[in-house]
Design a protein around this motif. Structure first.
Motif, short mmCIF file in Angstrom:
data_model
loop_
_atom_site.label_atom_id
_atom_site.label_comp_id
_atom_site.label_asym_id
_atom_site.label_seq_id
_atom_site.Cartn_x
_atom_site.Cartn_y
_atom_site.Cartn_z
N TRP A 40 0.83 -1.20 0.00
CA TRP A 40 0.00 0.00 0.00
C TRP A 40 0.87 1.25 0.00
CZ3 TRP A 40 -5.23 0.72 2.72
CH2 TRP A 40 -6.13 -0.27 2.30
N ARG A 41 1.94 1.24 0.81
CA ARG A 41 2.82 2.42 0.85
C ARG A 41 3.52 2.61 -0.49
NH1 ARG A 41 4.21 0.51 5.90
NH2 ARG A 41 6.18 -0.26 5.10
N LEU A 46 -3.36 4.98 -0.57
CA LEU A 46 -4.34 5.86 0.09
C LEU A 46 -4.54 7.15 -0.69
CD1 LEU A 46 -3.55 5.42 3.88
CD2 LEU A 46 -5.30 4.30 2.50
N ARG A 47 -3.44 7.78 -1.09
CA ARG A 47 -3.57 9.03 -1.86
C ARG A 47 -4.31 8.78 -3.16
NH1 ARG A 47 -1.90 10.97 -6.15
NH2 ARG A 47 -0.34 9.37 -6.49
N ARG A 48 -4.03 7.64 -3.79
CA ARG A 48 -4.64 7.35 -5.09
C ARG A 48 -6.13 7.06 -5.00
NH1 ARG A 48 -1.58 3.80 -8.94
NH2 ARG A 48 -2.88 4.96 -10.36
N VAL A 49 -6.62 6.69 -3.82
CA VAL A 49 -8.07 6.52 -3.67
C VAL A 49 -8.69 7.69 -2.92
CG1 VAL A 49 -8.04 3.99 -3.87
CG2 VAL A 49 -7.89 5.05 -1.61
N GLY A 50 -7.90 8.74 -2.73
CA GLY A 50 -8.43 9.96 -2.13
C GLY A 50 -8.59 9.93 -0.63
N HIS A 58 -9.38 6.44 13.00
CA HIS A 58 -10.40 6.01 13.97
C HIS A 58 -10.86 4.57 13.74
CE1 HIS A 58 -12.80 7.06 10.48
NE2 HIS A 58 -13.81 6.38 11.02
N LEU A 59 -10.46 3.96 12.63
CA LEU A 59 -10.91 2.61 12.30
C LEU A 59 -9.96 1.56 12.86
CD1 LEU A 59 -11.79 3.23 8.55
CD2 LEU A 59 -13.38 3.04 10.46
N PRO A 60 -10.48 0.41 13.26
CA PRO A 60 -9.59 -0.67 13.70
C PRO A 60 -8.79 -1.20 12.51
CG PRO A 60 -11.85 -1.47 13.58
CD PRO A 60 -11.89 0.01 13.29
N HIS A 61 -7.60 -1.69 12.77
CA HIS A 61 -6.78 -2.29 11.71
C HIS A 61 -6.03 -3.47 12.30
CE1 HIS A 61 -2.88 -0.85 13.21
NE2 HIS A 61 -3.58 0.17 13.67
N ASP A 62 -5.73 -4.42 11.45
CA ASP A 62 -5.04 -5.62 11.91
C ASP A 62 -3.64 -5.70 11.32
OD1 ASP A 62 -4.86 -7.91 13.42
OD2 ASP A 62 -5.67 -9.20 11.87
N GLY A 68 -0.96 3.48 5.89
CA GLY A 68 -0.27 4.68 5.42
C GLY A 68 0.85 5.17 6.31
N THR A 69 1.13 4.48 7.42
CA THR A 69 2.20 4.90 8.32
C THR A 69 3.36 3.91 8.24
OG1 THR A 69 1.31 3.71 10.22
CG2 THR A 69 0.53 5.97 9.89
N LEU A 70 4.49 4.31 8.79
CA LEU A 70 5.69 3.47 8.78
C LEU A 70 5.90 2.83 10.14
CD1 LEU A 70 8.09 5.90 6.89
CD2 LEU A 70 7.12 3.78 6.01
N PRO A 71 6.38 1.58 10.16
CA PRO A 71 6.67 0.94 11.45
C PRO A 71 7.91 1.55 12.09
CG PRO A 71 7.29 -0.50 9.64
CD PRO A 71 6.63 0.70 9.03
#
Length: 111
Positions: A40-41, A46-50, A58-62, A68-71
């Motif tokens: 995805w990165r 994320l940018r490409r889907v706006g 605010h959404l849960p993620h697994d 969109g963030t870096l570890p």
């Protein structure tokens, strides 16, 4: 069929009744989540889907980190340890197939 340019927004599904545009991602277990997170990165998805990471915060993620963030370094290290364990287990299984018992945890405890 023509591929969109890297600057174009990609089409997304839209719920015709609510107007919502869902984002759903399915990784293949632990390694799949890491793979998809990185993909995805790299795709700037994320940018490409706006969307922005803050719009999804605010959404849960697994995944290993929010979309969109870096570890951080500790998260990366934890991930790499998983692959080291896989290699140990593969070696144990290969040796067991030829009748050799090898247990690195038992060896470490004896030292």
């Amino acid at each position: 069929l023509q591929s969109p340019s890297p600057t174009d927004l990609l089409p997304r599904l839209r719920n015709l009744q609510t107007g919502q545009r869902p984002i759903v991602l399915h990784g293949n277990g632990h390694t799949g989540r890491w793979f998809m997170c990185n993909l995805w990165r790299e795709m700037d998805f994320l940018r490409r889907v706006g969307l922005t990471p803050s719009e999804l915060a605010h959404l849960p993620h697994d995944g290993p980190v929010p979309p969109g963030t870096l570890p951080d370094e500790a998260t990366e290290k934890n991930w790499m340890a998983t692959f080291q364990l896989y290699r140990i287990i593969e070696k144990q299984m290969a040796l067991a197939r030829v009748g050799v018992e090898w247990d690195p945890w038992k060896i470490a405890a004896q030292q």
